[in-house]
Design an enzyme around this catalytic site. Structure first.
Site, PDB file in Angstrom:
ATOM      1  N   GLU A  99       0.844  -1.188   0.000  1.00  0.00           N
ATOM      2  CA  GLU A  99       0.000   0.000   0.000  1.00  0.00           C
ATOM      3  C   GLU A  99       0.887   1.248   0.000  1.00  0.00           C
ATOM      4  O   GLU A  99       1.942   1.268   0.624  1.00  0.00           O
ATOM      5  CB  GLU A  99      -0.882  -0.013   1.251  1.00  0.00           C
ATOM      6  CG  GLU A  99      -1.825   1.168   1.375  1.00  0.00           C
ATOM      7  CD  GLU A  99      -2.623   1.140   2.667  1.00  0.00           C
ATOM      8  OE1 GLU A  99      -3.779   1.600   2.654  1.00  0.00           O
ATOM      9  OE2 GLU A  99      -2.101   0.670   3.697  1.00  0.00           O
ATOM     10  N   LYS A 174     -10.220   0.454  -2.128  1.00  0.00           N
ATOM     11  CA  LYS A 174     -10.348   0.060  -0.715  1.00  0.00           C
ATOM     12  C   LYS A 174     -11.731   0.415  -0.166  1.00  0.00           C
ATOM     13  O   LYS A 174     -12.184   1.560  -0.253  1.00  0.00           O
ATOM     14  CB  LYS A 174      -9.265   0.762   0.092  1.00  0.00           C
ATOM     15  CG  LYS A 174      -9.131   0.308   1.538  1.00  0.00           C
ATOM     16  CD  LYS A 174      -7.962   1.046   2.184  1.00  0.00           C
ATOM     17  CE  LYS A 174      -7.726   0.623   3.624  1.00  0.00           C
ATOM     18  NZ  LYS A 174      -6.617   1.417   4.219  1.00  0.00           N
ATOM     19  N   CYS A 216      -4.824  -3.535   3.257  1.00  0.00           N
ATOM     20  CA  CYS A 216      -4.551  -3.126   4.636  1.00  0.00           C
ATOM     21  C   CYS A 216      -5.721  -3.343   5.615  1.00  0.00           C
ATOM     22  O   CYS A 216      -5.961  -4.452   6.050  1.00  0.00           O
ATOM     23  CB  CYS A 216      -4.092  -1.664   4.648  1.00  0.00           C
ATOM     24  SG  CYS A 216      -3.215  -1.170   6.167  1.00  0.00           S
TER      25      CYS A 216
END
Length: 344
Positions: A99, A174, A216
């Site tokens: 990321e 995301k 993440c």
């Protein structure tokens, strides 16, 4: 000169890859079984032993990168390209970057000013790198100015997957944003400058297996990993920039949990170290196998760890313990109120 030449092979044959990897492997015996280790020239890398299972065809090799992004995009590009070229030289077919591989800004304002659309010049560099090295490239979190930038003033945290021709084959934005306030330890509000994505992207077939994309903080939500596994994912990816506080407590246990519950390989490229005065990441990029064992891991500093993906092993685990056929989807999401003596 050797590195540059080898990087240009779009497809590495089994015989050539064996030649490339042979001097990088040290065979040892543990309990009478053969193991292979691949040592990285890059500082801070530890590679755990993996059973080769004796003679047989080479399994797909993946490379998982660890780096320290800064607000300097040119510096970050130099770091990423070096890691990718090293991995390609060693015969990796898929290379995973973490990321925020493009940059980590020191403020919201700086992050917004540095972000680019997918059609921008910065991404074109990575498209060229994938073509040059002939590898699949997982770009674990690109700061994307989307089509709604003018109206929202926010960007997307976008996980991109490039094939060896440089084609963009998947883009996942995301969905779970990191808005956390831990007094005196962690204070981050990703939603202040980031839009959440609106969908889970179907797994993509690669030479290493079917890859499911996440980023993440998604790691804390098992629903997304289960959804990807049900759609055929064999490798789950969680490129990350975990904080030191949350990483030291939860990083490994979460990755191993996602592997065990989905019976997938879990691949987690990571940011590490100090990015600027107010941001430091935990690191410990790793690969976890479908049984929940950590088979490769980086330690301190930038580096690359390598792992072979054994899909026969994965499917054997799923056959011997068929948890997905045992799932009770008819019950999940509803809890019955109990009145009186419970009936079967």
């Amino acid at each position: 000169m050797l590195r540059k030449k080898m990087c240009f092979f779009p497809i590495v044959s089994s015989r050539l890859r064996a030649v490339i990897q042979k001097p990088l492997q040290t065979l040892c015996l543990a309990g009478g079984k053969p193991f292979a280790r691949i040592q990285s020239r890059t500082r801070g890398h530890r590679f755990k032993a993996m059973s080769t299972g004796g003679a047989g065809p080479l399994k797909p090799l993946i490379a998982v990168c660890q780096m320290t992004s800064t607000p300097n995009k040119a510096h970050n590009w130099a770091s990423c390209s070096q890691l990718v070229r090293e991995a390609a030289q060693r015969g990796a077919c898929v290379v995973f970057l973490p990321e925020a591989f493009d940059f980590i800004g020191s403020s919201v304002e700086e992050a917004l000013s540095l972000a680019e659309p997918l059609e921008g010049d910065h991404l074109q560099r990575y498209i060229g790198l994938a073509r040059e090295c002939g590898v699949w490239l997982s770009l674990g979190g690109f700061h994307e100015k989307g089509s709604d930038w003018e109206s929202t003033g926010r960007i997307y945290n976008c996980h991109l997957l490039l094939d060896p021709k440089g084609s963009l084959v998947a883009a996942y934005r995301k969905t779970h944003l990191f808005d956390v306030e831990m007094e005196g330890r962690v204070s981050l509000k990703e939603s202040a400058f980031t839009n959440p994505g609106s969908k889970i992207v179907a797994p993509v077939e690669t030479p290493a297996g079917k890859v499911g994309l996440a980023i993440c903080y998604d790691l804390r939500f098992p629903e997304i990993s289960i959804a990807l596994a049900r759609e055929g994912a064999e490798i789950l990816t969680y490129p990350s920039a975990f904080t030191v506080t949350t990483g030291s407590a939860h990083w490994e246990v979460l990755l191993r949990a996602r592997a065990v519950e989905t019976q997938c390989y879990v691949v987690a490229a990571a940011q590490t170290g100090k990015h600027h005065a107010s941001r430091t990441s935990y690191g410990h990029a790793m690969v976890v196998d479908p049984w929940g064992s950590v088979i490769a891991q980086c330690q301190e500093g930038p580096g690359v760890c390598y792992a072979e993906i054994d899909l026969a092993y994965l499917h054997r685990i799923r056959q011997e313990m068929p948890v997905f056929s045992h799932r009770r989807a008819d019950l999940y999401g509803q809890v019955a109120a109990q009145k009186g003596f419970p009936s079967p």
